[in-house]
Design a protein around this motif. Structure first.
Motif, PDB file in Angstrom:
ATOM      1  N   PRO A 146      27.050 -57.733  -1.518  1.00  0.00           N
ATOM      2  CA  PRO A 146      28.033 -58.554  -2.296  1.00  0.00           C
ATOM      3  C   PRO A 146      29.835 -56.778  -2.248  1.00  0.00           C
ATOM      4  O   PRO A 146      30.809 -57.060  -1.739  1.00  0.00           O
ATOM      5  CB  PRO A 146      28.648 -58.780  -3.481  1.00  0.00           C
ATOM      6  CG  PRO A 146      27.492 -59.464  -3.198  1.00  0.00           C
ATOM      7  CD  PRO A 146      26.127 -58.772  -2.372  1.00  0.00           C
ATOM      8  N   HIS A 147      28.832 -55.508  -3.033  1.00  0.00           N
ATOM      9  CA  HIS A 147      30.185 -54.315  -2.991  1.00  0.00           C
ATOM     10  C   HIS A 147      29.327 -53.243  -2.818  1.00  0.00           C
ATOM     11  O   HIS A 147      28.593 -53.561  -2.604  1.00  0.00           O
ATOM     12  CB  HIS A 147      29.535 -54.642  -5.384  1.00  0.00           C
ATOM     13  CG  HIS A 147      30.361 -55.839  -5.649  1.00  0.00           C
ATOM     14  ND1 HIS A 147      31.426 -56.710  -5.543  1.00  0.00           N
ATOM     15  CD2 HIS A 147      29.498 -56.324  -6.238  1.00  0.00           C
ATOM     16  CE1 HIS A 147      31.113 -58.007  -5.924  1.00  0.00           C
ATOM     17  NE2 HIS A 147      30.122 -57.539  -6.827  1.00  0.00           N
ATOM     18  N   LEU A 148      30.324 -52.446  -2.757  1.00  0.00           N
ATOM     19  CA  LEU A 148      29.890 -51.482  -2.102  1.00  0.00           C
ATOM     20  C   LEU A 148      30.470 -50.424  -2.807  1.00  0.00           C
ATOM     21  O   LEU A 148      31.668 -50.274  -2.606  1.00  0.00           O
ATOM     22  CB  LEU A 148      30.167 -51.241  -0.301  1.00  0.00           C
ATOM     23  CG  LEU A 148      29.846 -50.091   0.143  1.00  0.00           C
ATOM     24  CD1 LEU A 148      27.748 -49.825   0.384  1.00  0.00           C
ATOM     25  CD2 LEU A 148      30.741 -49.472   1.614  1.00  0.00           C
ATOM     26  N   VAL A 149      29.823 -49.255  -3.445  1.00  0.00           N
ATOM     27  CA  VAL A 149      30.060 -47.531  -3.681  1.00  0.00           C
ATOM     28  C   VAL A 149      30.012 -46.585  -2.972  1.00  0.00           C
ATOM     29  O   VAL A 149      29.066 -46.850  -2.164  1.00  0.00           O
ATOM     30  CB  VAL A 149      29.692 -47.567  -5.657  1.00  0.00           C
ATOM     31  CG1 VAL A 149      30.027 -46.136  -5.913  1.00  0.00           C
ATOM     32  CG2 VAL A 149      30.164 -49.003  -5.807  1.00  0.00           C
ATOM     33  N   GLY A 150      31.706 -46.222  -2.667  1.00  0.00           N
ATOM     34  CA  GLY A 150      31.036 -44.979  -2.166  1.00  0.00           C
ATOM     35  C   GLY A 150      31.601 -43.165  -2.551  1.00  0.00           C
ATOM     36  O   GLY A 150      32.608 -43.510  -3.700  1.00  0.00           O
ATOM     37  N   SER A 311      24.463 -51.885  -2.703  1.00  0.00           N
ATOM     38  CA  SER A 311      24.464 -50.445  -1.715  1.00  0.00           C
ATOM     39  C   SER A 311      25.800 -49.468  -2.175  1.00  0.00           C
ATOM     40  O   SER A 311      26.408 -49.667  -2.904  1.00  0.00           O
ATOM     41  CB  SER A 311      25.037 -51.413  -0.526  1.00  0.00           C
ATOM     42  OG  SER A 311      23.865 -52.030   0.471  1.00  0.00           O
ATOM     43  N   LYS A 312      25.149 -48.508  -1.370  1.00  0.00           N
ATOM     44  CA  LYS A 312      25.845 -47.120  -1.980  1.00  0.00           C
ATOM     45  C   LYS A 312      25.721 -46.334  -0.734  1.00  0.00           C
ATOM     46  O   LYS A 312      25.290 -46.360   0.197  1.00  0.00           O
ATOM     47  CB  LYS A 312      25.242 -46.420  -3.075  1.00  0.00           C
ATOM     48  CG  LYS A 312      25.775 -46.876  -4.411  1.00  0.00           C
ATOM     49  CD  LYS A 312      24.479 -47.474  -5.690  1.00  0.00           C
ATOM     50  CE  LYS A 312      25.373 -47.952  -6.439  1.00  0.00           C
ATOM     51  NZ  LYS A 312      23.776 -48.479  -7.063  1.00  0.00           N
ATOM     52  N   ILE A 313      27.353 -45.364  -0.785  1.00  0.00           N
ATOM     53  CA  ILE A 313      26.886 -44.436   0.618  1.00  0.00           C
ATOM     54  C   ILE A 313      27.979 -43.106   0.019  1.00  0.00           C
ATOM     55  O   ILE A 313      29.104 -43.436  -0.884  1.00  0.00           O
ATOM     56  CB  ILE A 313      28.070 -44.890   1.715  1.00  0.00           C
ATOM     57  CG1 ILE A 313      28.562 -44.386   3.459  1.00  0.00           C
ATOM     58  CG2 ILE A 313      29.570 -45.774   1.757  1.00  0.00           C
ATOM     59  CD1 ILE A 313      28.380 -44.935   4.447  1.00  0.00           C
ATOM     60  N   CYS A 314      27.432 -42.083   0.062  1.00  0.00           N
ATOM     61  CA  CYS A 314      27.658 -40.906  -0.192  1.00  0.00           C
ATOM     62  C   CYS A 314      28.230 -39.994   1.138  1.00  0.00           C
ATOM     63  O   CYS A 314      27.297 -39.371   1.840  1.00  0.00           O
ATOM     64  CB  CYS A 314      26.974 -40.374  -1.330  1.00  0.00           C
ATOM     65  SG  CYS A 314      27.610 -39.027  -1.690  1.00  0.00           S
ATOM     66  N   VAL A 325      24.837 -39.421  -8.967  1.00  0.00           N
ATOM     67  CA  VAL A 325      25.511 -39.922  -9.529  1.00  0.00           C
ATOM     68  C   VAL A 325      26.340 -41.758  -9.060  1.00  0.00           C
ATOM     69  O   VAL A 325      26.259 -42.351  -9.076  1.00  0.00           O
ATOM     70  CB  VAL A 325      26.974 -39.247  -9.800  1.00  0.00           C
ATOM     71  CG1 VAL A 325      27.890 -40.708 -10.544  1.00  0.00           C
ATOM     72  CG2 VAL A 325      26.795 -38.621 -11.023  1.00  0.00           C
ATOM     73  N   ILE A 326      26.180 -41.782  -7.426  1.00  0.00           N
ATOM     74  CA  ILE A 326      26.731 -41.794  -6.818  1.00  0.00           C
ATOM     75  C   ILE A 326      25.104 -42.896  -6.480  1.00  0.00           C
ATOM     76  O   ILE A 326      24.915 -44.238  -6.115  1.00  0.00           O
ATOM     77  CB  ILE A 326      27.325 -41.682  -5.566  1.00  0.00           C
ATOM     78  CG1 ILE A 326      28.762 -40.911  -5.750  1.00  0.00           C
ATOM     79  CG2 ILE A 326      27.436 -42.455  -4.696  1.00  0.00           C
ATOM     80  CD1 ILE A 326      29.588 -42.191  -6.171  1.00  0.00           C
ATOM     81  N   LEU A 327      24.350 -42.375  -5.061  1.00  0.00           N
ATOM     82  CA  LEU A 327      22.882 -42.567  -4.684  1.00  0.00           C
ATOM     83  C   LEU A 327      21.701 -43.174  -6.182  1.00  0.00           C
ATOM     84  O   LEU A 327      21.139 -43.661  -5.342  1.00  0.00           O
ATOM     85  CB  LEU A 327      22.831 -41.407  -3.843  1.00  0.00           C
ATOM     86  CG  LEU A 327      23.880 -41.535  -2.593  1.00  0.00           C
ATOM     87  CD1 LEU A 327      22.758 -40.437  -2.072  1.00  0.00           C
ATOM     88  CD2 LEU A 327      23.623 -42.664  -1.899  1.00  0.00           C
ATOM     89  N   GLY A 328      21.899 -43.087  -7.132  1.00  0.00           N
ATOM     90  CA  GLY A 328      21.163 -42.552  -8.137  1.00  0.00           C
ATOM     91  C   GLY A 328      19.981 -41.924  -8.888  1.00  0.00           C
ATOM     92  O   GLY A 328      20.065 -40.333  -7.536  1.00  0.00           O
ATOM     93  N   LYS A 347      22.573 -45.786   1.283  1.00  0.00           N
ATOM     94  CA  LYS A 347      21.902 -46.289   0.471  1.00  0.00           C
ATOM     95  C   LYS A 347      21.763 -47.848   0.055  1.00  0.00           C
ATOM     96  O   LYS A 347      22.501 -48.364   0.055  1.00  0.00           O
ATOM     97  CB  LYS A 347      21.524 -46.172  -0.987  1.00  0.00           C
ATOM     98  CG  LYS A 347      20.806 -46.467  -1.791  1.00  0.00           C
ATOM     99  CD  LYS A 347      20.448 -45.356  -3.400  1.00  0.00           C
ATOM    100  CE  LYS A 347      19.092 -45.461  -4.376  1.00  0.00           C
ATOM    101  NZ  LYS A 347      19.437 -46.994  -4.873  1.00  0.00           N
ATOM    102  N   ASP A 348      20.499 -48.718   1.063  1.00  0.00           N
ATOM    103  CA  ASP A 348      20.431 -50.074   0.809  1.00  0.00           C
ATOM    104  C   ASP A 348      19.100 -50.347   0.186  1.00  0.00           C
ATOM    105  O   ASP A 348      18.271 -50.182   0.421  1.00  0.00           O
ATOM    106  CB  ASP A 348      20.202 -50.428   2.733  1.00  0.00           C
ATOM    107  CG  ASP A 348      20.013 -51.757   2.885  1.00  0.00           C
ATOM    108  OD1 ASP A 348      20.395 -52.530   1.787  1.00  0.00           O
ATOM    109  OD2 ASP A 348      20.016 -52.169   3.635  1.00  0.00           O
ATOM    110  N   GLY A 349      19.118 -51.379  -1.042  1.00  0.00           N
ATOM    111  CA  GLY A 349      18.219 -51.215  -2.004  1.00  0.00           C
ATOM    112  C   GLY A 349      17.746 -49.744  -2.108  1.00  0.00           C
ATOM    113  O   GLY A 349      17.880 -48.490  -2.394  1.00  0.00           O
TER     114      GLY A 349
END
Ligand SMILES: Nc1ncnc2c1ncn2[C@@H]1O[C@H](COP(=O)(O)OP(=O)(O)O)[C@@H](O)[C@H]1O
Ligand SMILES: [Mg+2]
Length: 395
Positions: A146-150, A311-314, A325-328, A347-349
């Motif tokens: 549901p949520h996406l951090v970038g 999920s994250k995108i950088c 900090v963003i991707l882990g 980053k998908d899972g």
């Protein structure tokens, strides 16, 4: 220890790059350098065993190896984090993948596109195109995650991605999507979308953000009550197709705390609490949060939001720490991206994918969305002729 061996192997990798070994030989050399093997108690070495190679459409070759029994997962993860050793050694793009005891080494002859124009496609569900890899289009499914951090340095493409996502959601679900936009760069980017039917509110300062989030939280309570009454626990299992997106651009552009009076500081804290609250419980009720910022400190990106966004995108970022900090933890890859606009790590899972994000011009976005600008139909402008040229140029 694999850690040391990868460091040492970087020297040897230079030597194999210039040799005329086949790619398969080079891969096997790199397995040796990086000690990608198992030592048995008897002192025997069990190596990766070559099974087959096969073309990947017309873009590259897949090499499949059987992993020795008992190969620790951690070792494979570490190898993947250091996939640069393969890229350097083969002087090509390489991706690693493993399943059911097999290691797949995908070697690509082509590069990622430096630019990939967005085009709308009808599709089922809540998927949006997030980028193109060497071989395929990657979609982000907002019903799955549901949520996406970038994150990413300014001018590398965060706002553009939000425009792609907004356009795609509205075109695909004009009746079901509702958008709440928070643009703390004084509304320079998002104010113009106020007139779209699907855009419920645009906030351009902290007070407006507070009001906007209050409205969203009230709606969330109503949905929760509905769920209790109707006996469902996740909206995706119901016939209710409505989805509410809260899109935050440049969350860090809230004025520096030093310049705030205590009221403002309090409002800001409350806004962060509401954003965290929506991220934490909103997913099941159809609330989706996109949270993008060039600043990656904990006070800009609340921990709750980060933890609840799978999920994250950088985009290109200044250093490995900012990337982590963003991707882990340990995911420093966004610092090593080439200086190409729209190039990002998604980053998908557990998977980290390098891709080129679709590009949308303001003109194309306007072309796709002008039918949703309330009020009378505007006559077609001359801009359409230019747009035809744009389509022709990029296709
Ligand atoms: N995916 C992309 N592909 C190609 N060019 C892009 C892409 N994203 C952004 N750009 C270019 O970079 C500029 C800055 O992008 P923007 O999204 O405003 O960055 P940010 O919001 O991160 O500061 C855009 O005006 C555009 O020219
Ligand atoms: Mg921006």
């Amino acid at each position: 220890m694999i850690l040391e061996s990868i460091g040492a192997s970087m020297l040897l990798v230079g030597a194999i790059r210039t040799s005329n070994m086949s790619d398969q030989k080079k891969i096997e050399k790199i397995f040796e350098y990086t000690k990608t093997w198992i030592k048995t108690e008897q002192g025997n070495t069990k190596k990766c065993q070559f099974i087959r190679k096969a073309p990947i459409s017309d873009v590259g070759t897949e090499y499949v190896y059987r992993l020795p029994l008992g190969m620790p997962f951690k070792k494979l993860e570490y190898l993947n984090e250091n996939v640069g050793v393969f890229k350097d050694g083969l002087h090509k793009n390489v991706e690693l993948d493993w399943d059911g005891g097999m290691l797949h080494v995908n070697v690509y002859e082509t590069d990622l596109p430096r630019s990939w124009p967005y085009r709308f496609e009808n599709k089922n569900g809540w998927k949006v195109p997030i980028g193109k890899t060497y071989k395929e289009v990657v979609w982000h499914d907002f019903d799955e995650v549901p949520h996406l951090v970038g994150g990413g340095t300014t001018r590398y493409g965060k706002t553009n991605l939000m425009k792609v996502i907004m356009t795609d959601l509205i075109k695909n679900h004009p009746q079901d999507v509702e958008l709440y936009l928070i643009d703390l760069k004084a509304g320079v980017e998002f104010s113009k979308y106020q007139k779209l039917e699907q855009v419920k509110k645009v906030a351009t300062n902290i007070e407006q953000t507070y009001d906007l989030l209050n409205e969203v939280c009230t709606r969330l309570e109503i949905k929760q009550a509905q769920a209790r009454e109707q006996g469902w626990s996740n909206i995706i299992d119901t016939k209710d197709n409505s989805r509410i997106f809260i899109i935050v651009d440049e969350a860090g552009d809230i004025p520096d705390e030093g310049f705030m009076d205590s009221n403002e500081r309090k409002t800001r804290k409350e806004c962060q609490w509401m954003l965290s609250h929506i991220a934490r419980i909103g997913g099941a009720f159809g609330f989706r949060e996109l949270f993008f910022s060039q600043y990656t400190t904990a006070d800009v990106l609340p921990r709750q939001i980060k933890q609840n966004a799978d999920s994250k995108i950088c985009f290109k970022i200044q250093n490995g720490y900012a990337s982590e900090v963003i991707l882990g933890e340990k995911n420093t890859q966004a610092a090593d991206l080439p200086k190409i606009k729209g190039r990002a790590i998604y980053k998908d899972g557990p998977d980290l994918i390098e891709l080129q994000v679709p590009y949308i011009s303001d003109r194309l976005m306007n072309y796709y969305l002008k039918e949703y600008e309330g009020g009378a139909d505007e006559p077609a402008s001359n801009g359409d002729t230019d747009l035809a040229i744009e389509f022709r140029d990029v296709d």
